[in-house]
Scaffold this active site. Structure first.
Site, PDB file in Angstrom:
ATOM      1  N   ASP A   1     -11.198   2.249   7.329  1.00 44.50           N
ATOM      2  CA  ASP A   1     -10.804   3.652   7.480  1.00 44.50           C
ATOM      3  C   ASP A   1     -11.287   4.415   6.234  1.00 44.50           C
ATOM      4  O   ASP A   1     -10.531   4.620   5.291  1.00 44.50           O
ATOM      5  CB  ASP A   1      -9.278   3.711   7.632  1.00 44.50           C
ATOM      6  CG  ASP A   1      -8.748   5.133   7.642  1.00 44.50           C
ATOM      7  OD1 ASP A   1      -9.504   6.041   8.007  1.00 44.50           O
ATOM      8  OD2 ASP A   1      -7.565   5.317   7.285  1.00 44.50           O
TER       9      ASP A   1
ATOM     10  N   THR B   1      -3.585   0.204   5.682  1.00 44.68           N
ATOM     11  CA  THR B   1      -4.271  -0.509   4.606  1.00 44.68           C
ATOM     12  C   THR B   1      -3.517  -1.780   4.234  1.00 44.68           C
ATOM     13  O   THR B   1      -2.299  -1.764   4.065  1.00 44.68           O
ATOM     14  CB  THR B   1      -4.389   0.397   3.372  1.00 44.68           C
ATOM     15  OG1 THR B   1      -4.958   1.634   3.787  1.00 44.68           O
ATOM     16  CG2 THR B   1      -5.253  -0.243   2.306  1.00 44.68           C
TER      17      THR B   1
ATOM     18  N   TYR C   1      -2.987  17.244   3.306  1.00 42.55           N
ATOM     19  CA  TYR C   1      -2.157  16.328   4.090  1.00 42.55           C
ATOM     20  C   TYR C   1      -0.741  16.808   4.389  1.00 42.55           C
ATOM     21  O   TYR C   1      -0.094  16.318   5.303  1.00 42.55           O
ATOM     22  CB  TYR C   1      -2.148  14.926   3.483  1.00 42.55           C
ATOM     23  CG  TYR C   1      -1.124  14.668   2.399  1.00 42.55           C
ATOM     24  CD1 TYR C   1       0.013  13.903   2.691  1.00 42.55           C
ATOM     25  CD2 TYR C   1      -1.289  15.136   1.119  1.00 42.55           C
ATOM     26  CE1 TYR C   1       0.944  13.641   1.701  1.00 42.55           C
ATOM     27  CE2 TYR C   1      -0.362  14.879   0.136  1.00 42.55           C
ATOM     28  CZ  TYR C   1       0.759  14.138   0.419  1.00 42.55           C
ATOM     29  OH  TYR C   1       1.686  13.871  -0.544  1.00 42.55           O
TER      30      TYR C   1
ATOM     31  N   ARG D   1       4.107  10.264  -5.802  1.00 43.78           N
ATOM     32  CA  ARG D   1       5.469  10.769  -5.948  1.00 43.78           C
ATOM     33  C   ARG D   1       6.132  10.076  -7.129  1.00 43.78           C
ATOM     34  O   ARG D   1       5.920  10.463  -8.280  1.00 43.78           O
ATOM     35  CB  ARG D   1       6.248  10.581  -4.640  1.00 43.78           C
ATOM     36  CG  ARG D   1       5.779  11.528  -3.525  1.00 43.78           C
ATOM     37  CD  ARG D   1       6.618  11.410  -2.268  1.00 43.78           C
ATOM     38  NE  ARG D   1       6.522  10.073  -1.662  1.00 43.78           N
ATOM     39  CZ  ARG D   1       5.547   9.718  -0.819  1.00 43.78           C
ATOM     40  NH1 ARG D   1       4.623  10.579  -0.462  1.00 43.78           N
ATOM     41  NH2 ARG D   1       5.482   8.500  -0.314  1.00 43.78           N
TER      42      ARG D   1
ATOM     43  N   HIS E   1       0.839  -1.205   0.000  1.00 40.95           N
ATOM     44  CA  HIS E   1       0.000   0.000   0.000  1.00 40.95           C
ATOM     45  C   HIS E   1       0.876   1.258   0.000  1.00 40.95           C
ATOM     46  O   HIS E   1       0.644   2.179  -0.788  1.00 40.95           O
ATOM     47  CB  HIS E   1      -0.924   0.001   1.219  1.00 40.95           C
ATOM     48  CG  HIS E   1      -1.706   1.270   1.388  1.00 40.95           C
ATOM     49  ND1 HIS E   1      -2.756   1.615   0.556  1.00 40.95           N
ATOM     50  CD2 HIS E   1      -1.573   2.300   2.263  1.00 40.95           C
ATOM     51  CE1 HIS E   1      -3.238   2.786   0.931  1.00 40.95           C
ATOM     52  NE2 HIS E   1      -2.550   3.234   1.962  1.00 40.95           N
TER      53      HIS E   1
ATOM     54  N   GLU F   1     -10.465   1.935   3.249  1.00 41.23           N
ATOM     55  CA  GLU F   1      -9.177   1.289   3.491  1.00 41.23           C
ATOM     56  C   GLU F   1      -9.441   0.032   4.303  1.00 41.23           C
ATOM     57  O   GLU F   1     -10.013   0.088   5.391  1.00 41.23           O
ATOM     58  CB  GLU F   1      -8.203   2.237   4.209  1.00 41.23           C
ATOM     59  CG  GLU F   1      -7.758   3.363   3.279  1.00 41.23           C
ATOM     60  CD  GLU F   1      -6.596   4.193   3.810  1.00 41.23           C
ATOM     61  OE1 GLU F   1      -6.321   4.136   5.025  1.00 41.23           O
ATOM     62  OE2 GLU F   1      -5.969   4.893   2.989  1.00 41.23           O
TER      63      GLU F   1
HETATM   64 CA    CA Z   1      -5.641   4.129   7.082  1.00 36.47          CA
END
Ligand code: CA
Length: 412
Positions: A228, A344, A239, A137, A128, A194
């Protein structure tokens, strides 16, 4: 591998029952009355408050609407109760007082099994982390430099952890696409899941008192399935630099039954081989992961469930005990009822990925559901369900459902 322990509750002896006598998970139920603690056996729920009143179990607060009192008692109390329940439910041990405390599982309401003290979510699935790093990225530098050395996590919200079957509204939030000049506020457009397991802390630790991996393992009461829910467009905008905030704060769903460490003991396995040696405070000291088959189904309104992911908990890079030891290593106090999300769980191949973000590779590909509907992310009215069990010799240890249906955003 141990064999099935036969019960006088006949349905518990079915090979595909999630709740044989080997399991004995703990939860909280009501039958049109006050919520109280229970265990599951076959297709029945056994009222532990009734057994406590009858003097068959010690007073561990089984008459309260949360398992916290029992969870805080520690491993000897947990083992004693497990042994007593095994003796009471074993084939040939049938007695009226226990029989009278059984309820049909499909006639009761399940509640959140424990009061969630605090909720921490980790990021311990290597595939994950690699997939997400590649998407956002660069595949050559997908893993952050700290990833192979510490279990990365963030402090989440205990207030919005809900039990399976609790529907919720699509979150609103602020987002800004790469081509947009200005951010906008509105319903999340990239709503995701997730697939995770949650470790439930039973025994607390004191502020300023680091714990070893072995001590951490002893503090863990059991495990739940955990979804999640994630708002990817909110997450992408918010984030950096402090991690997820509103993107993860609106709902986290857990299964109604906490499966104990004792029930999973026969399914222990090691973490994967490591290319970087871990520092002593989180070094492996024994098998503390578990071989648990996991899957996810997605159901469009009026449609049939489609399996969109199959994987296993054993693919994680860090065990919950390592995560807990790391959590307390600075002196952070851990509390009875702390919930630790595993991160995850994505297996190494397509079809084993635990989020829609990975399954659709950032929304570039579509999933086709039973009935022909296609999806990239979650639409209003969709139901997502996590499933999990450990496969024994002629029996399985299940967790019960972990489902949620997404309702339209409020005010839209
Ligand atoms: Ca999570």
């Amino acid at each position: 591998m141990t064999d099935l322990i036969r019960s006088w509750v006949e349905t518990a002896n079915d090979a595909d029952s999630p709740f044989p006598l080997n399991n004995l998970p703990f939860g909280v139920f009501s039958a049109g009355d006050t919520p109280r603690c229970a265990t599951a056996i076959g297709d029945k729920v056994l009222d532990l408050s009734a057994l406590q009143s009858a003097g068959l179990l010690p007073d561990h607060g089984f008459d309260t609407p949360a398992l916290n009192s029992f969870m805080g008692k520690g491993k000897e109390a947990w083992a004693d109760v497990r042994q007593t329940l095994t003796d009471l439910l074993r084939e040939g041990a049938e007695q009226d007082v226990v029989k009278d405390a059984l309820h049909a599982m499909d006639s009761v309401t399940m509640h959140l099994p424990f009061t969630v003290a605090e909720y921490t979510d980790f990021y311990a699935g290597r595939q994950h982390a690699f997939n997400v790093g590649s998407l956002f990225r660069d595949p050559a530098n997908a893993l952050p430099p700290n990833w192979l050395h510490i279990p990365i996590g963030y402090n989440g919200r205990a207030s919005t952890v809900v039990v399976s079957g609790t529907d919720f509204h699509r979150p609103m939030g602020q987002m800004k696409g790469p081509q947009d000049d200005m951010p906008s506020f509105g319903p999340c457009k990239r709503l995701d899941i997730e697939l995770e397991m949650g470790a439930v802390v039973g025994v607390p630790s004191e502020m300023g008192a680091p714990i070893s991996v072995d001590e951490a393992n002893e503090m863990i009461f059991g495990y739940v399935l955990l979804n999640d829910w994630s708002a990817r467009d909110l997450q992408a905008w918010e984030y950096q630099p402090l991690g997820p905030f509103q993107a993860k704060a609106f709902a986290t769903t857990i299964s109604p039954w906490v499966v104990t460490k004792a029930a999973l003991h026969a399914f222990r396995c090691d973490t994967p081989e490591r290319e970087k040696e871990l520092l002593p405070h989180i070094k492996d000291t024994g098998p503390m992961l578990y071989d648990i088959d996991l899957s996810v189904t997605m159901t469009a309104p009026g449609g049939a469930p489609t399996v969109i992911c199959e994987t296993n908990y054993n693919t994680l890079y860090y065990s919950a005990a390592q995560q807990l030891a790391h959590h307390a290593s600075s002196g952070c106090a851990m509390r009875t009822g702390d919930l630790l999300g595993s991160g995850t769980i994505s297996g190494p191949e397509k079809g084993m990925f635990g989020s829609l973000l990975e399954m659709t590779w950032g929304g570039k590909e579509t999933l086709t559901l039973e009935g022909g509907e296609t999806r990239t992310f979650i639409e209003d009215g969709d139901t997502l369900a996590l499933h999990g069990h450990a496969q024994g010799n002629g029996y399985r240890i299940g967790f019960g459902p972990c489902t949620g249906t997404v309702l339209p955003a409020k005010g839209t």
